[in-house]
Design an enzyme around this catalytic site. Structure first.
Site, PDB file in Angstrom:
ATOM      1  N   GLU A  26      -9.690 -11.140  -6.729  1.00  0.00           N
ATOM      2  CA  GLU A  26      -8.766 -10.003  -6.624  1.00  0.00           C
ATOM      3  C   GLU A  26      -7.683 -10.045  -7.693  1.00  0.00           C
ATOM      4  O   GLU A  26      -7.285  -9.001  -8.226  1.00  0.00           O
ATOM      5  CB  GLU A  26      -8.139  -9.971  -5.221  1.00  0.00           C
ATOM      6  CG  GLU A  26      -9.163  -9.603  -4.160  1.00  0.00           C
ATOM      7  CD  GLU A  26      -8.590  -9.461  -2.763  1.00  0.00           C
ATOM      8  OE1 GLU A  26      -9.271  -8.872  -1.900  1.00  0.00           O
ATOM      9  OE2 GLU A  26      -7.472  -9.947  -2.521  1.00  0.00           O
ATOM     10  N   LYS A  66       0.839  -1.199   0.000  1.00  0.00           N
ATOM     11  CA  LYS A  66       0.000   0.000   0.000  1.00  0.00           C
ATOM     12  C   LYS A  66       0.882   1.260   0.000  1.00  0.00           C
ATOM     13  O   LYS A  66       2.102   1.169   0.192  1.00  0.00           O
ATOM     14  CB  LYS A  66      -0.931  -0.046   1.222  1.00  0.00           C
ATOM     15  CG  LYS A  66      -1.844  -1.295   1.257  1.00  0.00           C
ATOM     16  CD  LYS A  66      -2.981  -1.084   2.253  1.00  0.00           C
ATOM     17  CE  LYS A  66      -3.241  -2.312   3.090  1.00  0.00           C
ATOM     18  NZ  LYS A  66      -4.340  -2.084   4.061  1.00  0.00           N
ATOM     19  N   TYR A 105     -12.550  -2.791  -1.853  1.00  0.00           N
ATOM     20  CA  TYR A 105     -12.969  -2.707  -0.448  1.00  0.00           C
ATOM     21  C   TYR A 105     -14.498  -2.653  -0.340  1.00  0.00           C
ATOM     22  O   TYR A 105     -15.025  -1.993   0.550  1.00  0.00           O
ATOM     23  CB  TYR A 105     -12.330  -1.484   0.215  1.00  0.00           C
ATOM     24  CG  TYR A 105     -10.841  -1.652   0.472  1.00  0.00           C
ATOM     25  CD1 TYR A 105     -10.339  -2.765   1.146  1.00  0.00           C
ATOM     26  CD2 TYR A 105      -9.918  -0.687   0.066  1.00  0.00           C
ATOM     27  CE1 TYR A 105      -8.974  -2.923   1.397  1.00  0.00           C
ATOM     28  CE2 TYR A 105      -8.557  -0.835   0.308  1.00  0.00           C
ATOM     29  CZ  TYR A 105      -8.098  -1.958   0.977  1.00  0.00           C
ATOM     30  OH  TYR A 105      -6.749  -2.104   1.227  1.00  0.00           O
ATOM     31  N   HIS A 118      -1.638  -5.401   1.740  1.00  0.00           N
ATOM     32  CA  HIS A 118      -2.892  -6.152   1.603  1.00  0.00           C
ATOM     33  C   HIS A 118      -2.555  -7.563   1.149  1.00  0.00           C
ATOM     34  O   HIS A 118      -1.647  -7.759   0.345  1.00  0.00           O
ATOM     35  CB  HIS A 118      -3.789  -5.507   0.534  1.00  0.00           C
ATOM     36  CG  HIS A 118      -4.906  -6.406   0.105  1.00  0.00           C
ATOM     37  ND1 HIS A 118      -6.084  -6.505   0.809  1.00  0.00           N
ATOM     38  CD2 HIS A 118      -4.995  -7.301  -0.920  1.00  0.00           C
ATOM     39  CE1 HIS A 118      -6.860  -7.409   0.213  1.00  0.00           C
ATOM     40  NE2 HIS A 118      -6.220  -7.903  -0.838  1.00  0.00           N
ATOM     41  N   ASN A 135      -1.316  -0.209   7.533  1.00  0.00           N
ATOM     42  CA  ASN A 135      -0.707  -1.504   7.897  1.00  0.00           C
ATOM     43  C   ASN A 135       0.084  -2.126   6.748  1.00  0.00           C
ATOM     44  O   ASN A 135       0.208  -3.331   6.638  1.00  0.00           O
ATOM     45  CB  ASN A 135      -1.766  -2.452   8.472  1.00  0.00           C
ATOM     46  CG  ASN A 135      -2.917  -2.699   7.503  1.00  0.00           C
ATOM     47  OD1 ASN A 135      -2.823  -2.319   6.328  1.00  0.00           O
ATOM     48  ND2 ASN A 135      -3.969  -3.329   7.963  1.00  0.00           N
TER      49      ASN A 135
HETATM   50  P1  IDP Z   1      -7.177  -7.054   5.887  1.00  0.00           P
HETATM   51  O1  IDP Z   1      -6.416  -5.964   5.175  1.00  0.00           O
HETATM   52  O2  IDP Z   1      -6.367  -7.629   7.022  1.00  0.00           O
HETATM   53  O3  IDP Z   1      -7.723  -8.121   4.980  1.00  0.00           O
HETATM   54  P2  IDP Z   1      -9.896  -5.966   6.058  1.00  0.00           P
HETATM   55  O4  IDP Z   1     -10.853  -6.180   7.182  1.00  0.00           O
HETATM   56  O5  IDP Z   1     -10.197  -6.625   4.756  1.00  0.00           O
HETATM   57  O6  IDP Z   1      -8.438  -6.366   6.610  1.00  0.00           O
HETATM   58  O7  IDP Z   1      -9.770  -4.422   5.852  1.00  0.00           O
HETATM   59  C1  IDP Z   1      -9.120  -3.901   4.736  1.00  0.00           C
HETATM   60  C2  IDP Z   1      -8.311  -2.686   5.152  1.00  0.00           C
HETATM   61  O8  IDP Z   1      -9.201  -1.675   5.636  1.00  0.00           O
HETATM   62  C3  IDP Z   1      -7.333  -2.927   6.311  1.00  0.00           C
HETATM   63  O9  IDP Z   1      -6.101  -3.515   5.923  1.00  0.00           O
HETATM   64  C4  IDP Z   1      -7.160  -1.523   6.818  1.00  0.00           C
HETATM   65  O10 IDP Z   1      -6.274  -0.783   5.986  1.00  0.00           O
HETATM   66  C5  IDP Z   1      -8.568  -0.956   6.693  1.00  0.00           C
HETATM   67  N1  IDP Z   1      -9.331  -1.153   7.929  1.00  0.00           N
HETATM   68  C6  IDP Z   1      -9.986  -2.281   8.314  1.00  0.00           C
HETATM   69  N2  IDP Z   1     -10.586  -2.104   9.515  1.00  0.00           N
HETATM   70  C7  IDP Z   1     -10.275  -0.839   9.895  1.00  0.00           C
HETATM   71  C8  IDP Z   1     -10.603  -0.048  11.066  1.00  0.00           C
HETATM   72  O11 IDP Z   1     -11.275  -0.501  12.014  1.00  0.00           O
HETATM   73  N3  IDP Z   1     -10.112   1.217  11.098  1.00  0.00           N
HETATM   74  C9  IDP Z   1      -9.358   1.742  10.083  1.00  0.00           C
HETATM   75  N4  IDP Z   1      -9.037   1.058   8.973  1.00  0.00           N
HETATM   76  C10 IDP Z   1      -9.483  -0.230   8.873  1.00  0.00           C
HETATM   77 MG    MG Z   2      -9.217  -8.054   3.622  1.00  0.00          MG
END
Ligand code: IDP
Ligand code: MG
Length: 155
Positions: free
Chosen positions: A129, A12, A52, A118, A115
């Site tokens: 994807e 990212k 997303y 992805h 983080n």
């Molecule tokens: P993942 O990336 O571990 O698969 P997902 O639940 O699919 O997690 O969420 C996608 C992305 O959305 C996360 O990597 C993060 O960047 C963002 N995200 C998910 N939950 C939160 C939150 O509670 N606060 C802020 N950003 C979030």
């Molecule tokens: Mg995810």
């Protein structure tokens, strides 16, 4: 034994800005995953909404969309034995504050929203994807000669 499972990774904008492209890809390569596709691209709003779609109604979605469309990402497809699960384990959980040391998120982030990386969360998601980010002509079928030394004795 299937060694051709594929999964999608996106480094990212924070991963690129922090100089973690090489480190991230190196970890996947050293695990024995085969790179079958790789490119840099700018995610636009439509692609962000698609990618997303499970999060568009969340309060943090506007920030997520702004962030993922702000700067380029590096998209990579890797292939290997149980690649989807293996990559999720290398990446660590979504909330990097809770991610163990040794994982990419555990070592380089202390945030949920920034983080680094992805990774597809299931085989079904990975298939969708990969199609979303890569044309079939951008994915490469080739023999990784090292496979004999990576898995050959496994069931
Ligand atoms: P993942 O990336 O571990 O698969 P997902 O639940 O699919 O997690 O969420 C996608 C992305 O959305 C996360 O990597 C993060 O960047 C963002 N995200 C998910 N939950 C939160 C939150 O509670 N606060 C802020 N950003 C979030
Ligand atoms: Mg995810």
């Amino acid at each position: 034994m299937g060694t051709n499972e594929r999964t999608l990774i996106l480094i990212k904008p924070d991963g690129i800005q922090r100089g973690l492209v090489g480190e991230t890809i190196a970890r996947l390569e050293k695990k024995g995953l085969k790179i079958v596709g790789m490119k840099m691209l700018h995610v636009d709003k439509a692609l962000a909404k698609d990618h997303y779609s499970h999060l568009v109604s969340k309060p943090f979605y506007p920030d997520l969309e702004k962030f993922i469309t702000s700067y380029p990402v590096v998209a990579t497809v890797v292939e290997g034995k149980e690649a989807v699960e293996v990559v999720r384990l290398i990446v660590g959980p979504t909330n990097a504050t809770k991610a163990e040391g040794g994982t990419i998120r555990g070592d380089f982030s202390n945030s949920t929203s920034r983080n680094i990386i992805h990774a597809s969360d299931s085989k079904e998601t990975a298939e969708k994807e990969i199609k979303r980010f890569f044309k079939s002509s951008e994915l490469f079928d080739y023999k990784l000669v090292l496979n004999e030394f990576l898995y050959a004795g496994d069931e």
